[in-house]
Design a protein around this motif. Structure first.
Motif, PDB file in Angstrom:
ATOM      1  N   GLY A 283      20.041  43.756 -44.258  1.00  0.00           N
ATOM      2  CA  GLY A 283      21.265  44.151 -44.937  1.00  0.00           C
ATOM      3  C   GLY A 283      22.401  44.538 -44.021  1.00  0.00           C
ATOM      4  N   ILE A 284      22.551  43.865 -42.873  1.00  0.00           N
ATOM      5  CA  ILE A 284      23.660  44.131 -41.956  1.00  0.00           C
ATOM      6  C   ILE A 284      24.523  42.881 -41.855  1.00  0.00           C
ATOM      7  CG2 ILE A 284      22.293  43.467 -39.913  1.00  0.00           C
ATOM      8  CD1 ILE A 284      23.815  45.671 -38.371  1.00  0.00           C
ATOM      9  N   ARG A 285      25.823  43.076 -41.749  1.00  0.00           N
ATOM     10  CA  ARG A 285      26.756  41.940 -41.698  1.00  0.00           C
ATOM     11  C   ARG A 285      26.902  41.474 -40.252  1.00  0.00           C
ATOM     12  NH1 ARG A 285      30.441  44.400 -43.544  1.00  0.00           N
ATOM     13  NH2 ARG A 285      30.301  43.852 -45.748  1.00  0.00           N
ATOM     14  N   GLY A 286      26.740  40.174 -40.038  1.00  0.00           N
ATOM     15  CA  GLY A 286      26.828  39.634 -38.692  1.00  0.00           C
ATOM     16  C   GLY A 286      27.837  38.514 -38.568  1.00  0.00           C
ATOM     17  N   TYR A 287      28.563  38.520 -37.468  1.00  0.00           N
ATOM     18  CA  TYR A 287      29.405  37.399 -37.054  1.00  0.00           C
ATOM     19  C   TYR A 287      28.662  36.745 -35.903  1.00  0.00           C
ATOM     20  CZ  TYR A 287      33.164  38.469 -40.219  1.00  0.00           C
ATOM     21  OH  TYR A 287      33.902  38.648 -41.368  1.00  0.00           O
ATOM     22  N   LEU A 288      28.036  35.608 -36.175  1.00  0.00           N
ATOM     23  CA  LEU A 288      26.949  35.097 -35.360  1.00  0.00           C
ATOM     24  C   LEU A 288      27.246  33.715 -34.793  1.00  0.00           C
ATOM     25  CD1 LEU A 288      24.067  35.919 -37.889  1.00  0.00           C
ATOM     26  CD2 LEU A 288      24.985  37.413 -36.099  1.00  0.00           C
TER      27      LEU A 288
ATOM     28  N   GLY B 122      27.055  30.829 -47.659  1.00  0.00           N
ATOM     29  CA  GLY B 122      27.543  31.706 -48.719  1.00  0.00           C
ATOM     30  C   GLY B 122      27.140  33.145 -48.487  1.00  0.00           C
ATOM     31  N   GLY B 123      27.781  34.058 -49.193  1.00  0.00           N
ATOM     32  CA  GLY B 123      27.493  35.475 -49.027  1.00  0.00           C
ATOM     33  C   GLY B 123      28.303  36.071 -47.894  1.00  0.00           C
ATOM     34  N   ASP B 124      28.318  37.403 -47.852  1.00  0.00           N
ATOM     35  CA  ASP B 124      29.180  38.091 -46.893  1.00  0.00           C
ATOM     36  C   ASP B 124      28.409  38.719 -45.738  1.00  0.00           C
ATOM     37  OD1 ASP B 124      31.546  39.082 -45.800  1.00  0.00           O
ATOM     38  OD2 ASP B 124      31.352  40.998 -46.849  1.00  0.00           O
TER      39      ASP B 124
END
Length: 501
Positions: free
Chosen positions: A156-161, A204-206
């Protein structure tokens, strides 16, 4: 089914008004699903659940744009003598004939899960990963990053990967630092990075976003830098490139191209992208900084964001000269951790104190400015005005910090008290997009005991593998001597065998 409305109250809320953070005493944050409905006082709408956090601070979650996604090597190499430091690079022989993956894919997945769980434990809600390539046969792959994306979604952590890629690697050749190149591996790495951009766009998804994350500037050919710039512009994606980190980098670029790093960034087209530069400490020419002010101006004109990692920088003997001078020049600053612990509270404390020393003023490096860098500064770099702030319509990304613990000491301003007296281990709850992912020190969905035990074993493997890369083939006992002699260990060190089995 309508999502419940949750109201959380606390002694202090760091809310957002008119473009900046503001403090609200005895306040509340109200959210439904992934979005904030209210932050402040006086909510008179419906509530399905109320949680009283008591003597605590609710503030935006940290945005870490150089976040460790690995088992840290700073324990091993942030205190080395010059000769030991040479031994921690690849040797030219290892580059030519001995390259291998120290860990297989399942083991790399464990390492990533361990690192991401640590980020959540320390209050990071959005991250951009950094991992060492020293323990791989070359660099990261699209498959590696797909696995990171899956772990990020599960925890449940947002990543810019994106997979790290490079055309060359820092080595010791003939007793001196150099870079050896495998240009086709660099081109293949960029193709893998583009494949991951496609994966993220289709996903999809944030919680999963694509980014271009090439390695250090001196490990990229000009061809690969230019190709990265073209792809970034075509896909309108963020690029992060480590550069201006040290004198070795500056000397190599000057020798090869007769350019300073900022000049090379411009010549390659990277200043035309949405560029993030971790560290950005060594401006100007090698050996004296000629051209420093011109570099600052050009970074500001190009809208570059420096990802400032104060704790890691000082561990390696470097200081941003200075945080306030960069901001005064118009250069945007976000924060990163880059090494363990991923503790931006400690990072802010280090940064504010080093800024005072750099500028010779107690007023330098204000806590408020560093808090902005760790929240809205990171959000700006990502083009996300809905992150890094607690206001209606923003993503419900926030942390709850305990101020009541005896170890926190006496209190004045809650933010200054936290950064001077506390650490990110005082975070008691982490919420990402309305989902509680860490509570009371426990990352939900992660078996922390299992991860810790597994990570320790992998760390020992990582440590042992340095010897086979060392140009003098020393064993770990020589490369990493203890702080004091361990009188229970009497074995005589031998040189590392060429047999990897």
């Amino acid at each position: 089914m309508t999502e419940p409305v949750v109201r959380m109250t606390a002694a202090h809320i760091l809310a957002h008004r008119d473009g900046d953070h503001v403090l609200v005493s005895d306040g509340e944050i109200v959210y439904r699903g992934a979005r904030i409905l209210h932050a402040g006082r006086g909510w008179d709408g419906p509530v399905d659940e109320t949680i009283d956090c008591g003597d605590a601070l609710i503030m935006p979650g940290f945005i870490d744009l150089d976040a460790l996604a690995d088992i840290d090597h700073a324990l091993l190499d942030s205190w080395a003598t010059p000769e030991l430091a040479l031994g921690q690079q690849w040797s030219a022989d290892y580059f030519r004939s001995g390259r291998r993956d120290v860990f297989d894919a399942p083991e790399r997945a464990v390492i990533r899960e361990y690192a991401l769980a640590q980020l959540l434990r320390h209050g990071v809600t959005t991250f951009m990963p950094i991992a060492s390539e020293a323990h791989s046969s070359w660099a990261e792959t699209c498959d590696d990053m797909v696995e990171v994306a899956r772990i990020a979604e599960r925890l449940g952590i947002r990543g810019y990967l994106g997979p790290a890629y490079r055309s060359g690697v820092n080595v010791v050749d003939g007793g001196r630092r150099s870079v050896l190149f495998d240009e086709e591996r660099g081109r293949a790495g960029l193709r893998d990075a583009e494949r991951f951009l496609d994966y993220a766009a289709d996903h999809g998804g944030d919680l999963v976003h694509g980014a271009l994350l090439p390695c250090r500037i001196e490990t990229l050919t000009r061809e690969l830098m230019a190709a990265t710039a073209r792809l970034a512009v075509a896909r309108d994606t963020v690029v992060r490139l480590h550069c201006m980190q040290g004198e070795v980098e500056l000397a190599l670029l000057d020798e090869w191209y007769g350019m300073r790093p900022v000049e090379l960034l411009e010549a390659s087209g990277l200043l035309e992208t949405r560029l993030l530069v971790p560290h950005g400490i060594h401006l100007g020419a090698p050996g004296g900084g000629r051209g420093r002010q011109a570099d600052l101006r050009r970074l500001a004109e190009a809208d570059v964001t420096i990802v400032h990692c104060p704790m890691t920088s000082i561990r390696y003997g470097a200081v941003l000269e200075s945080y306030d001078s960069y901001r005064t020049a118009g250069v945007h600053i976000a924060l990163g951790t880059d090494s363990f612990p991923p503790d931006l509270v400690r990072g802010i404390d280090y940064g504010t104190n080093l800024a005072k020393r750099a500028d010779g003023s107690l007023a330098a490096g204000a806590t408020a400015d560093y808090i902005r860098s760790a929240t809205i500064g990171g959000a700006r770099a990502l083009g996300r005005p809905d992150l890094g702030r607690l206001q209606p319509g923003a993503s419900a990304d926030f942390i709850v910090v305990d101020l009541a613990d005896f170890a926190m000491g006496v209190r004045d301003d809650p933010l200054r008290t936290l950064t001077m007296n506390g650490t990110a281990r005082d975070v008691r709850r982490t919420v990402v997009a309305g989902r509680t992912v860490m509570a009371d020190g426990v990352v939900l969905g992660a078996d922390q005991s299992r991860l810790q035990a597994h990570a320790q074993g992998l760390f020992e493997r990582m440590r042992a593998a340095y010897g086979e890369r060392d140009h003098r083939r020393r064993l770990p006992a020589e490369l990493f001597p203890p702080t004091f002699p361990d009188i229970t260990k009497t074995t005589t060190p031998k040189r590392y065998s060429h047999d990897h089995s």
